[in-house]
Design an enzyme around this catalytic site. Structure first.
Site, PDB file in Angstrom:
ATOM      1  N   ARG A 124      58.122  -2.569  91.903  1.00  0.00           N
ATOM      2  CA  ARG A 124      57.868  -1.464  92.280  1.00  0.00           C
ATOM      3  C   ARG A 124      56.534  -1.394  92.542  1.00  0.00           C
ATOM      4  O   ARG A 124      55.313  -1.664  91.956  1.00  0.00           O
ATOM      5  CB  ARG A 124      58.078  -0.143  91.367  1.00  0.00           C
ATOM      6  CG  ARG A 124      57.725   1.010  92.243  1.00  0.00           C
ATOM      7  CD  ARG A 124      58.015   2.027  91.190  1.00  0.00           C
ATOM      8  NE  ARG A 124      59.309   2.484  90.629  1.00  0.00           N
ATOM      9  CZ  ARG A 124      59.864   3.457  90.134  1.00  0.00           C
ATOM     10  NH1 ARG A 124      59.022   4.513  89.555  1.00  0.00           N
ATOM     11  NH2 ARG A 124      61.263   3.615  89.972  1.00  0.00           N
ATOM     12  N   SER A 164      55.126  18.084  84.122  1.00  0.00           N
ATOM     13  CA  SER A 164      56.352  17.985  83.229  1.00  0.00           C
ATOM     14  C   SER A 164      55.664  17.472  81.874  1.00  0.00           C
ATOM     15  O   SER A 164      55.882  17.988  80.787  1.00  0.00           O
ATOM     16  CB  SER A 164      57.504  17.043  83.656  1.00  0.00           C
ATOM     17  OG  SER A 164      58.432  16.883  82.651  1.00  0.00           O
ATOM     18  N   GLY A 183      55.232  17.051  77.283  1.00  0.00           N
ATOM     19  CA  GLY A 183      54.895  15.779  76.820  1.00  0.00           C
ATOM     20  C   GLY A 183      55.735  14.834  77.398  1.00  0.00           C
ATOM     21  O   GLY A 183      56.642  14.814  78.150  1.00  0.00           O
ATOM     22  N   GLY A 227      57.795   1.376  82.394  1.00  0.00           N
ATOM     23  CA  GLY A 227      57.177   2.963  82.155  1.00  0.00           C
ATOM     24  C   GLY A 227      55.767   2.865  83.233  1.00  0.00           C
ATOM     25  O   GLY A 227      55.113   3.950  82.725  1.00  0.00           O
ATOM     26  N   GLU A 228      55.603   2.095  84.050  1.00  0.00           N
ATOM     27  CA  GLU A 228      54.490   2.361  84.704  1.00  0.00           C
ATOM     28  C   GLU A 228      54.185   3.556  85.249  1.00  0.00           C
ATOM     29  O   GLU A 228      53.310   4.282  85.416  1.00  0.00           O
ATOM     30  CB  GLU A 228      54.268   1.182  85.684  1.00  0.00           C
ATOM     31  CG  GLU A 228      52.940   1.461  86.552  1.00  0.00           C
ATOM     32  CD  GLU A 228      52.795   0.311  87.354  1.00  0.00           C
ATOM     33  OE1 GLU A 228      51.599   0.279  88.273  1.00  0.00           O
ATOM     34  OE2 GLU A 228      53.391  -0.703  87.252  1.00  0.00           O
ATOM     35  N   ARG A 229      55.291   4.023  85.942  1.00  0.00           N
ATOM     36  CA  ARG A 229      55.639   5.627  86.493  1.00  0.00           C
ATOM     37  C   ARG A 229      54.887   6.593  85.438  1.00  0.00           C
ATOM     38  O   ARG A 229      54.161   7.580  85.855  1.00  0.00           O
ATOM     39  CB  ARG A 229      56.748   5.716  87.142  1.00  0.00           C
ATOM     40  CG  ARG A 229      56.909   7.060  87.725  1.00  0.00           C
ATOM     41  CD  ARG A 229      58.417   7.154  88.695  1.00  0.00           C
ATOM     42  NE  ARG A 229      58.344   8.573  89.065  1.00  0.00           N
ATOM     43  CZ  ARG A 229      58.861   9.508  88.378  1.00  0.00           C
ATOM     44  NH1 ARG A 229      59.529   9.200  86.997  1.00  0.00           N
ATOM     45  NH2 ARG A 229      59.239  10.817  88.905  1.00  0.00           N
ATOM     46  N   ARG A 230      55.285   6.533  84.352  1.00  0.00           N
ATOM     47  CA  ARG A 230      54.947   7.727  83.330  1.00  0.00           C
ATOM     48  C   ARG A 230      53.270   7.375  82.777  1.00  0.00           C
ATOM     49  O   ARG A 230      52.941   8.157  82.611  1.00  0.00           O
ATOM     50  CB  ARG A 230      55.728   7.306  81.942  1.00  0.00           C
ATOM     51  CG  ARG A 230      57.297   7.912  81.940  1.00  0.00           C
ATOM     52  CD  ARG A 230      58.322   7.398  81.100  1.00  0.00           C
ATOM     53  NE  ARG A 230      59.036   6.228  81.251  1.00  0.00           N
ATOM     54  CZ  ARG A 230      59.466   5.464  80.707  1.00  0.00           C
ATOM     55  NH1 ARG A 230      59.262   5.499  79.388  1.00  0.00           N
ATOM     56  NH2 ARG A 230      59.797   4.285  81.257  1.00  0.00           N
ATOM     57  N   GLU A 266      68.616  -1.269  62.322  1.00  0.00           N
ATOM     58  CA  GLU A 266      68.489  -0.394  60.939  1.00  0.00           C
ATOM     59  C   GLU A 266      67.875   1.025  61.237  1.00  0.00           C
ATOM     60  O   GLU A 266      68.350   1.912  60.535  1.00  0.00           O
ATOM     61  CB  GLU A 266      67.144  -1.220  60.312  1.00  0.00           C
ATOM     62  CG  GLU A 266      66.952  -0.512  58.897  1.00  0.00           C
ATOM     63  CD  GLU A 266      65.673  -1.234  58.001  1.00  0.00           C
ATOM     64  OE1 GLU A 266      65.479  -0.725  57.174  1.00  0.00           O
ATOM     65  OE2 GLU A 266      65.473  -2.253  58.851  1.00  0.00           O
ATOM     66  N   ARG A 280      69.608   5.202  60.222  1.00  0.00           N
ATOM     67  CA  ARG A 280      68.718   6.278  59.518  1.00  0.00           C
ATOM     68  C   ARG A 280      69.374   7.536  59.637  1.00  0.00           C
ATOM     69  O   ARG A 280      69.797   8.003  60.757  1.00  0.00           O
ATOM     70  CB  ARG A 280      67.310   6.358  59.784  1.00  0.00           C
ATOM     71  CG  ARG A 280      66.366   5.357  59.611  1.00  0.00           C
ATOM     72  CD  ARG A 280      65.142   5.362  60.318  1.00  0.00           C
ATOM     73  NE  ARG A 280      64.524   6.530  60.302  1.00  0.00           N
ATOM     74  CZ  ARG A 280      63.533   6.879  61.137  1.00  0.00           C
ATOM     75  NH1 ARG A 280      62.943   5.997  61.984  1.00  0.00           N
ATOM     76  NH2 ARG A 280      62.977   8.016  61.094  1.00  0.00           N
TER      77      ARG A 280
END
Length: 295
Positions: free
Chosen positions: A55, A69, A74, A93-96, A127, A131
């Site tokens: 992108r 947002s 967060g 996650g580059e947009r974030r 694992e 949890r």
């Protein structure tokens, strides 16, 4: 709801010393287990974009909306980074990452990938699912990572974690909910069952309407499902009523339509003893034509 926001990661310094931060690069290095499968907070200044990121265009308005947002709620889903010495390269996650910069954050929650860590990561994630203290969103994020980062199919994943494929699919669908709803699930304000009732609605406004009703009226999951059905396309209800109209009323509809030359609809009460006839005319001429039959 902001005050119920959960912290997603621990500071990198709280897990590894500065020396270890630079020295742990492979899954075989000492201290690698502290990285793999965990969420850690990483300084934005230590992160750089992937040069081969497919992108190349990021909508500025969308980034601003996401930044707002993030300020309010967060980061719901951590980004994924590859450790490169004492720096970190973005895998996803580059947009974030960009929106977090706009929001003025100094750190972001992240999953860290190391060289040759795939088997170790798979074991850690599987694992993790077992949890008891994980919330439904954390479980969904873990399923998604096993599918996307490890490359499992849903069939493989189902066998690996001992869950039905439908359970995994329904879990991952929760990640399509807006951040407000996801945070409400994470904080325990609503359940995953409420979330599934909300996501069954295609329209974002209707989803928000149902979410607010659940919170305001403290609806049970069953009540939320009933409200969801009521909010779905009204046409379905109309078609259902039409399909259950007795044959003699359908015949009367057709006869009237043929005589009056307009669309005719007969609506009946639940017991079929009362009802009304609706005549659909498009203009004054059609209305006059209808009235002429009653003179």
């Amino acid at each position: 709801m902001k005050d119920k926001k959960r912290a997603m990661g621990r500071g990198l310094g709280a897990i590894l010393s500065a020396e270890s931060k630079a020295s742990v690069n492979s899954a075989t290095d000492e201290g690698a287990d502290k990285f793999v499968g965990n969420i850690v907070e990483v300084a934005l200044e230590d992160i750089y974009p992937n040069a081969s990121q497919p992108r190349t265009y990021f909508d500025e308005k969308a980034l601003e909306d996401l930044a707002q947002s993030i300020k309010n709620l967060g980061i719901i889903q951590p980004i994924t980074l590859r450790k490169d010495g004492d720096k970190f390269e973005i895998i996803s996650g580059e947009r974030r990452f960009r929106a977090s910069k706009i929001a003025g954050l100094e750190t972001v929650p992240a999953y860290i990938r190391l060289v040759n860590d795939q088997e170790l990561l798979e074991m850690a994630l599987v694992e993790n699912i077992q949890r008891e203290d994980l919330d439904a969103i954390e479980i969904a994020l873990t399923y998604q990572r096993l599918l996307e980062e490890i490359g499992m199919t849903q069939e493989n994943l189902s066998q690996r974690v001992g869950k039905e494929r439908s359970t995994i699919t329904n879990s991952i669908r929760l990640l399509r909910l807006n951040p407000d709803v996801q945070n409400a699930i994470r904080s325990g304000e609503i359940s995953a069952g409420h979330g599934r009732a909300i996501i069954s609605l295609d329209d974002a406004e209707k989803q928000d309407e149902l979410f607010k009703k659940i919170i305001k009226n403290n609806l049970s999951v069953r009540q939320a499902e009933q409200e969801s059905n009521l909010l779905k396309t009204p046409k379905k209800s109309i078609q259902k009523n039409k399909a259950t109209l007795p044959n003699h009323f359908k015949k009367a509809e057709k006869n009237l339509a043929d005589i009056l030359d307009v669309k005719v609809e007969i609506k009946t009460s639940a017991n079929g003893k009362k009802g009304k006839i609706v005549l659909d005319f498009k203009n004054e001429e059609e209305l006059e034509n209808i009235l002429s039959h009653f003179k």
